[in-house]
Enzyme design. Sequence first.
Site, PDB file in Angstrom:
ATOM      1  N   VAL A 141       0.842  -1.195   0.000  1.00 53.44           N
ATOM      2  CA  VAL A 141       0.000   0.000   0.000  1.00 53.44           C
ATOM      3  C   VAL A 141       0.881   1.250   0.000  1.00 53.44           C
ATOM      4  CG1 VAL A 141      -1.850   1.253   1.176  1.00 53.44           C
ATOM      5  CG2 VAL A 141      -1.761  -1.243   1.290  1.00 53.44           C
TER       6      VAL A 141
ATOM      7  N   LYS B  93      -3.309   0.341  -3.406  1.00 52.63           N
ATOM      8  CA  LYS B  93      -2.866  -1.023  -3.125  1.00 52.63           C
ATOM      9  C   LYS B  93      -2.414  -1.672  -4.427  1.00 52.63           C
ATOM     10  CE  LYS B  93      -3.769  -5.184  -0.609  1.00 52.63           C
ATOM     11  NZ  LYS B  93      -4.595  -5.848   0.375  1.00 52.63           N
TER      12      LYS B  93
ATOM     13  N   ASP C  19     -10.664 -11.855   8.811  1.00 50.99           N
ATOM     14  CA  ASP C  19      -9.349 -11.363   9.250  1.00 50.99           C
ATOM     15  C   ASP C  19      -9.490 -10.026   9.978  1.00 50.99           C
ATOM     16  OD1 ASP C  19      -6.621 -11.615   9.604  1.00 50.99           O
ATOM     17  OD2 ASP C  19      -6.122 -10.595   7.736  1.00 50.99           O
TER      18      ASP C  19
END
Length: 691
Positions: free
Chosen positions: A388, A402, A499
């Site tokens: 990033v 990104k 996540d």
Amino acid sequence: MDNICFVFVGIHLLFSIIKFSTAIDAITQTQFVSDGSSLTSKDGSFKLGFFSPANSSYRFLGIWNRKIPLRTVSWVANVHKPINDSSGILMINSSGNAVILSQNTTVVWYTSSSKQAVNPILQLLDSGKLVLRDGKDGNSGIFLWQSFDHPIGTVGLSARRVSLSASEDACDSYGHCGAYGVCTISELQVCKCLKGFKPISPETWEQAEYRQGCERNKTLKCQNNNGFIKYVGLKLPDTKNAWVSQGMDMKECKAKCLGNCSCIAFASSDAKGGSTCTIWFSDLIDIRRLLNGGGQDLYVRMPASELETHNGVKVKIAVIIIVVVSIVCGLLLSAYCIRRNRKMSKGQTNKGQEEDLELPLFNLSTIASATDNFSFNNKLGQGGFGTVYRGALMDGQEIAVKRLSEHSGQGSNEFKNEVILIAKLQHRNLVRLLGYCIQGEEKLLIYEYMPNQSLDFYIFDQAHGKLLDWRKRFNIILGVARGLLYLHEDSRLRIIHRDLKASNVLLDKDMNPKISDFGMARTFGGDQTEGVTRRVAGTLGYMAPEYAIDGQFSVKSDVFSFGILMLEIVSGKKNRGLYRLDDNLNLVGYAWKLWEEERSQELIDECFKDSCNLSEVLRCIHVTLLCVQQLPDDRPSMSTLILMLGDETNLPQPRKPSLLIGKHSSEADSPSIKQETSSTNEFSISLLDGR
């Protein structure tokens, strides 16, 4: 080289360094060489850059010796695929290979290193050699790729050099290529031996001294099975030692040559006055290939063994071509049938997706400029799906870019499908996607920039933690909860993040939280709420027990991760640390121990302990323990959880969590494998990684 003809009659190469104030000899993954800029070896002897041959507008990337007055190109990268404008860019892609892009989309040349470097560097050495190496190896001489090992497109550094003099045509010099050498001004290496011949002195030939000429690979003996190799479009050799006869046709001329053991070659031509036969009895000197479509045919006498090799190669090539064409046709037919069936089954689905793709498509050059060519100084973070970078568009808008790595496992179609889905996720507590870029091998996602970094930057640091009082922390907890509720129940598809952790919660200028990094997310349709995967992906310490052990994931897996996150926000501690050395407990175990002993207030972070609403904090700890219960069915849904945080009703008693054993905090963010096969209809969604 036969596929590309360009005339090297004369050229003066003028390159200026426009990106750098001083000459550089190497680039990293955050830099590139554009048309007009260059690399210069440290000692100043060699330069690499884009150039055009004389009488041509095509652009090539090459290396030349700056100290030789007569400009000499020693190596060319894209010799078989020239660029027809000045859009060429040499850069290092996400897989660590050097690549040349045209129009920022078309790959015209690339290296093929099988080993991926940690810190790839493309460098022009003082020897004139271009090498790809890993920065971590230093100057050890270990190269992942080097130009000398790849003669395709090379003219050879030690020479096979090409004079680019604007003052003369080398082929106009009598006998420039010596006996049995053919001079072709359009080739990078102007002199080549006839088939079945080799340079008499390879050393001088390498130094572009060709006049010693060539000699046969095999001695020519006077035998009945001798034959001829035909060459077309030539200026015939010097006829000083040749025999010429009028009125002899092609068949008679060939028989005449075969009948004389001294005959080396023959040529037959038709003129107004009749046929003419020319036979050579000594070395063939001053042969030149003509480029204007003219010239004559020359038949050079060869032993049978050389003819068998020559014809054998032709037969092999023909067989290979037939086999390859057959295979390709079969594959194309199969692909057509499969594509047709998919279109028939999907109806208007694909058309609808194209119409849904309403995000701006950015040009690679725009993003490269916005990030200062993906400068290391603009690097915000790096994860398993890419790196990033911070950037700013021409209008001043700050962005986060990104750059997906090659190992993200995504093709262009999958990437577009993800963009379509991400574009539909519009919520104030999710990072907003501004656009995307697909050019060549590059796949980029462009997001709104979060100036206050990620949550872990604050809660795990005593100094930074003081910037987040309890009111701000509680607002962050509620914001993340609303974002998860949107993913689980309110978005078009049910999405499980898989996540959720402190580093994946970004903070805007007002410290409002935004969930990021959907790289491991899974989507479900209808009433489906769970799935099973054979390979687990996520971050240890945040994964629910049923997911970490059995690969079962659901909306309740996210609830477990949210409970861990809320516990870390309240305590300022990482879950995988050791907090009761005698009992070897992690943060969840420590919190449960204090809960049983009615000492939960000891868990509160000292940064805000004296100024917090104690009942509110204790209620958050209670809800946390409900979230991390062993059985998924015992955990609350996100909608129920938000209600629990917002009112004063009595809460149910939590059951004892199962994962209480701790590990050293250095392992707290250790990710597991991210490539997996699942039993559900799922696909990965790559969003912004937290810092």
